[in-house]
Design a protein around this motif. Structure first.
Motif, short mmCIF file in Angstrom:
data_model
loop_
_atom_site.label_atom_id
_atom_site.label_comp_id
_atom_site.label_asym_id
_atom_site.label_seq_id
_atom_site.Cartn_x
_atom_site.Cartn_y
_atom_site.Cartn_z
N GLN A 272 9.61 -31.21 16.47
CA GLN A 272 8.57 -31.00 15.47
C GLN A 272 8.79 -31.91 14.27
OE1 GLN A 272 7.16 -27.26 14.10
NE2 GLN A 272 7.51 -26.18 16.03
N SER A 273 7.71 -32.27 13.60
CA SER A 273 7.83 -33.04 12.36
C SER A 273 8.21 -32.11 11.22
CB SER A 273 6.50 -33.72 12.03
OG SER A 273 5.53 -32.75 11.65
N LEU A 274 8.72 -32.68 10.14
CA LEU A 274 9.08 -31.87 8.98
C LEU A 274 7.87 -31.14 8.44
CD1 LEU A 274 11.13 -30.97 6.85
CD2 LEU A 274 10.62 -33.09 5.59
N LYS A 292 17.68 -34.03 -0.63
CA LYS A 292 17.28 -35.15 -1.50
C LYS A 292 18.13 -35.19 -2.76
CE LYS A 292 13.11 -37.29 -3.52
NZ LYS A 292 13.53 -37.38 -4.93
N SER A 293 18.31 -34.03 -3.39
CA SER A 293 19.11 -33.97 -4.62
C SER A 293 20.56 -34.38 -4.36
CB SER A 293 19.07 -32.56 -5.20
OG SER A 293 17.77 -32.20 -5.61
N ALA A 294 21.14 -33.86 -3.27
CA ALA A 294 22.54 -34.17 -2.97
C ALA A 294 22.72 -35.64 -2.63
CB ALA A 294 23.01 -33.29 -1.82
N THR A 309 23.70 -38.12 4.02
CA THR A 309 22.89 -39.34 4.08
C THR A 309 22.08 -39.40 5.36
OG1 THR A 309 24.46 -40.56 2.70
CG2 THR A 309 22.98 -41.87 4.08
N ALA A 310 22.71 -39.05 6.48
CA ALA A 310 22.01 -39.09 7.76
C ALA A 310 20.86 -38.09 7.79
CB ALA A 310 22.99 -38.79 8.90
N TYR A 316 13.49 -37.83 5.13
CA TYR A 316 12.69 -38.57 4.15
C TYR A 316 12.36 -40.01 4.54
CZ TYR A 316 13.43 -34.63 1.03
OH TYR A 316 13.43 -33.38 0.48
N GLU A 317 13.06 -40.53 5.55
CA GLU A 317 12.81 -41.92 5.94
C GLU A 317 12.34 -42.04 7.38
OE1 GLU A 317 16.40 -44.03 4.99
OE2 GLU A 317 16.06 -43.91 2.82
#
Length: 337
Positions: A272-274, A292-294, A309-310, A316-317
């Motif tokens: 599924q997509s976010l 995102k904040s972290a 990061t992953a 988000y990417e």
């Protein structure tokens, strides 16, 4: 000794904590901005959108009027999503000024504010100044509302820079199935509480992809290591991360179907997509915003957080999850500590 306690936020965790406090003999008012939810709680003593097949105490009273819920309260417990904390705290400040009261504050929210990177206790301190409150205490640890509703054995921690405030919270909540320990490391407890949701997204995704227990244990362990690194950069006590707020919360959130972050990750792993996951979940998925904040905090402070990061890259990417896992596994070898 009985107290008047206002619980702000009637989701699964807020409503169950309110019910626990009511059963402990306190006079509890539960606030929600949703009038239909308030009506259901008062008329039927249920909260079916959040906790199915559970009947709340008949003496627990819900309000949609914040000032009415706060009237005469000596303690106020915030259990609203992180993105709503500042707004609700601001409204609370105005109501407390009109009521001429100065309660102790507790929060059981788990997240970091977007853009400011503030922890929840910092938001509360900014919005409700010292002259309008007593202490601020964080309540956190491995605790699903569904299990507390069943009176399953649950252990959490109450953290405050003022130990007497933490001990006060300990006394409010303790009973035969809910045990509270005290801690003075507010920074460590809040960072652990927020960032474990990122790891739960990851373990859920591994499950959705069909990976086994080895992979999930690896992710939780190395995830805890990078959470500890970020916490230490802020001055947190490293021991906090091997306690209830750290490893305890990662275990329960990273392995249970009751965790909405785990369920969200599971759906992502299944393809599924976010956007689809957020639309169908019907509840706030704190780990998405916290990732995102972290990620941004880690870059800002020069802290190595490859798992975060992953997961950021996937959320988000648009990076493919399997590619993200492959890249993590093929990183250059290094010492564990």
């Amino acid at each position: 000794m009985s107290e008047k306690i206002a619980v702000l936020g009637a989701g699964s965790w807020g409503s169950i904590l309110a019910n626990l406090l009511d059963e402990n003999g306190h006079d509890v008012s539960l606030w929600s901005y949703k009038q239909d939810q308030v009506d259901e709680l008062n008329q039927h003593h249920t909260n079916t959108h959040y906790i199915k097949d559970f009947t709340y105490s008949e003496t627990l009273v819900a309000y949609s009027d914040l000032k009415a819920a706060l009237k005469d309260a000596t303690t106020v417990l915030f259990v609203v999503p992180t993105k709503a904390v500042r707004s609700v705290a601001s409204q609370t400040k105005r109501a407390l000024a009109e009521l001429h009261t100065k309660p102790a504050l507790i929060h059981a929210s788990k997240g970091i504010e977007q853009d400011t990177y503030k922890r929840v206790s910092e938001i509360l301190a900014e919005e409700i100044p010292a002259e309008s409150r007593q202490s601020i205490t964080v309540l956190s640890g491995p605790s699903h509302a569904e299990d507390v509703a069943k009176k399953d054995i649950t252990l959490v921690t109450a953290a405050s820079t003022d130990l007497s405030a933490a001990e006060h919270v300990q006394k409010l909540f303790m009973n035969r199935y809910f045990r509270v320990y005290t801690n003075t490391d507010v920074i460590g407890v809040e960072i652990a509480a927020a960032l474990k949701n990122i790891i739960a997204l990851g373990t859920g995704a591994l499950h959705g992809l069909g990976y086994g227990d080895n992979a999930k244990a690896a992710l939780m362990t190395r995830g805890l290591a990078e959470i500890s690194r970020l916490g230490a950069s802020f001055g947190a006590n490293p021991l906090t991360f091997i306690g209830l707020a750290g490893v305890g919360d990662i275990i329960v959130t990273g392995t249970s179907h009751n965790s909405r972050n785990w369920r969200a990750g599971d759906e992502l792993g299944k393809g599924q997509s976010l956007e689809e996951v957020i639309d169908t979940m019907g509840m706030v998925i704190e780990g998405v915003a916290t990732t995102k904040s972290a990620y941004e905090l880690a870059k800002q402070r020069g802290v190595d957080m490859p798992i975060t990061t992953a997961i950021y890259q996937v959320l988000y990417e648009g990076k493919d999850i399997r590619e993200a896992i492959s890249d993590l596994m093929q990183r250059e070898g290094r010492s564990e500590f």
